[in-house]
Design a protein around this motif. Structure first.
Motif, PDB file in Angstrom:
ATOM      1  N   GLN A  14       0.831  -1.203   0.000  1.00 26.09           N
ATOM      2  CA  GLN A  14       0.000   0.000   0.000  1.00 26.09           C
ATOM      3  C   GLN A  14       0.867   1.256   0.000  1.00 26.09           C
ATOM      4  O   GLN A  14       0.592   2.221  -0.731  1.00 26.09           O
ATOM      5  N   ASP A  41       0.868   4.105  -2.917  1.00 21.88           N
ATOM      6  CA  ASP A  41       0.574   5.507  -2.599  1.00 21.88           C
ATOM      7  C   ASP A  41       1.723   6.418  -3.015  1.00 21.88           C
ATOM      8  O   ASP A  41       1.498   7.530  -3.520  1.00 21.88           O
ATOM      9  N   ASP A  96       1.616   6.781  -6.727  1.00 25.05           N
ATOM     10  CA  ASP A  96       0.495   7.657  -7.080  1.00 25.05           C
ATOM     11  C   ASP A  96       0.864   9.136  -6.913  1.00 25.05           C
ATOM     12  O   ASP A  96       0.526   9.984  -7.751  1.00 25.05           O
ATOM     13  N   GLN A 133      -2.606  10.471  -9.698  1.00 23.39           N
ATOM     14  CA  GLN A 133      -3.606   9.620  -9.086  1.00 23.39           C
ATOM     15  C   GLN A 133      -4.057   8.516 -10.046  1.00 23.39           C
ATOM     16  O   GLN A 133      -4.402   8.774 -11.191  1.00 23.39           O
TER      17      GLN A 133
END
Length: 473
Positions: free
Chosen positions: A402, A406, A409, A414
């Motif tokens: 995760q 992130d 991103d 995004q």
């Protein structure tokens, strides 16, 4: 993409595979050779070596006896269902009786570990945890201490290191071996360490060694540059039997071919200064069954007395294997993770190459991750000979966290960071590793980073001193 499309076409026309003992592999080498011949003035050489192909006549069997209770453990060609898998280049065996199990402490990478085993490993089955050194190195130590057989097991350090995995011993190995899941290995190890338990195993491994198969490596070197100071750029050209392997390693094969052609064209212009160093591009075979092509390359170099072909003529080996994973990471081989038994000469330069790649990604405001150098790739033989290495990898069957998603991103935008808690390449060693499995954005950035590092190294006025600083060796 043209090279990747051609590799896909070759695989599609040859039963969906480019494995080393198939026409798909031979056609891959033909394509590389013919393209180089038509588009460059590089000197192309082929070097043939022979391998004995490892296959099983039937499924292996593993039984354990814990305080007299016998369990028949699960084998499956699908490792997600299996408790254990075969180990490439295991010997055949059919134990008629149960043999006592002993757990080797620590990483099983040193004589001290093997001597500390209680009971002694001699004439027993040795239970050995994955990690710190290659399975083949552990196998050499096991033979030294006269074990009856080997059970390797995964180390459970991360979620992707729980299942049994396909590993390989040296081609000259004479010991029977299997590879277990972390859960089964820990269960057996705990029993072996408990003096109140009686733990023994029996296994059957029906190996069929087929006829010796000839395999080729192809290399192409620049006609200019000092042959006693050579930059090696390598990738393996074979797939696994189960698929076309356009990511693993069509992506590296195609990138290497593009680098060779572009550099040869630039060298033929009047405005692009030629390198001080010779550049040698190589496409190697039989990596998927034990990095045999690179092992052969290094073995021959260590024996050679021919100028430009000696191991002492190699400054660095850059390895490009899996550059286009769909759930990609920008992975950089981390020189700081080189094993302790590597010749010290290889370490400073490898660390500096890691930093050179890292700085490119930082400069372009791209995410990046270091990847451990685990000794399983084509670079391992060069490292073992004291040669600095570097390279990139976009992720295998390890999971994108995760935090990683992130972070990607934030820097890429995004939704562009991929999928958290999903492996980087869900099609690794599967039939779905096709042209559709390539992430074009990730692949493009990896190729650009590789080109930058090649150019940067080749423009250094004293690459040898940069890679092998006397005060750091």
């Amino acid at each position: 993409m043209a090279h990747l499309n051609e590799l896909q076409r070759i695989a599609t026309a040859t039963n969906g595979t480019r494995a080393f003992n198939t026409s798909g592999f031979n056609h891959t080498l033909d394509y590389v050779t013919n393209y180089l011949s038509a588009n460059t003035n590089l000197k192309i050489t082929k070097n043939m070596f022979s391998v004995s192909y490892f296959t099983l006549e039937s499924n292996p069997v593993l039984l354990s006896s814990l305080n007299g209770k016998i369990t028949n453990h699960t084998y499956s060609k699908n490792r997600f269902l299996a408790e254990f898998l075969e180990v490439t280049f295991s010997s055949s065996v059919n134990f008629s009786n149960f043999i006592t199990l002993t757990a080797i402490p620590n990483a099983s990478c040193s004589d001290a570990d093997w001597l500390a085993a209680k009971p002694s490993a001699t004439h027993r089955i040795a239970l050995v945890k994955r990690g710190d050194c290659a399975v083949a190195d552990k196998g050499i130590l096991a033979a030294k201490y006269n074990v009856a057989g080997l059970l390797f097991y995964n180390d459970g350090k991360t979620s992707d290191r729980m299942l049994p995995t396909l590993e390989r011993l040296g081609e000259n190995n004479s010991l029977p071996a299997l590879f277990l899941s972390f859960d089964l290995g820990e269960k057996l190890a705990n029993a072996a360490r408990n003096s109140s338990f009686t733990i023994a195993v029996r296994f059957v491994i029906p190996v069929a060694i087929e006829n010796v198969i000839p395999v080729n490596n192809i290399c192409a070197d620049t006609p200019t540059g000092d042959p006693t100071q050579t930059i090696l750029i390598g990738s393996h050209a074979d797939s696994v039997p189960t698929g076309p392997d356009i990511n693993d390693n069509g992506s590296g094969t195609a990138a290497n071919l593009a680098f060779a052609v572009v550099l040869a064209r630039l060298f033929r212009t009047s405005t692009y200064p030629k390198y001080k160093y010779r550049v040698w591009f190589c496409w190697r075979g039989a990596e998927e069954i034990g990095a045999l092509g690179s092992n052969f390359h290094v073995t021959q170099a260590r024996k050679s007395t021919i100028l430009g072909e000696r191991i002492t003529d190699y400054l660095v080996n850059l390895n490009f294997d899996m550059l286009g994973s769909p759930n990609f990471k920008f992975g950089i081989y981390d020189g700081r993770t080189i094993r302790n038994n590597t010749p010290p000469s290889a370490i400073p330069g490898s660390v500096r190459i890691s930093a050179l790649f890292r700085d490119w990604f930082i400069r372009h405001e791209l995410p990046w991750d270091f990847a451990d150098i685990d000794g399983r790739g084509d670079y391992s033989s060069f490292l073992a000979s004291g040669i600095a290495i570097g390279g990139l990898i976009s992720g295998v069957d390890d999971i994108k966290s995760q935090e990683q998603r992130d972070r990607y991103d934030r820097l890429l935008g995004q939704g562009l960071g991929g999928l958290a808690n999903v492996v980087h390449d869900p099609c690794y060693h599967k039939v779905c590793d096709t042209i559709q499995n390539i992430n074009l954005f990730g692949y493009e950035k990896m190729v650009q980073a590789a080109a930058f590092v090649i150019e940067s190294l080749a423009r250094l006025p004293d690459l040898k001193s940069w890679l092998y600083p006397i005060n750091e060796i």
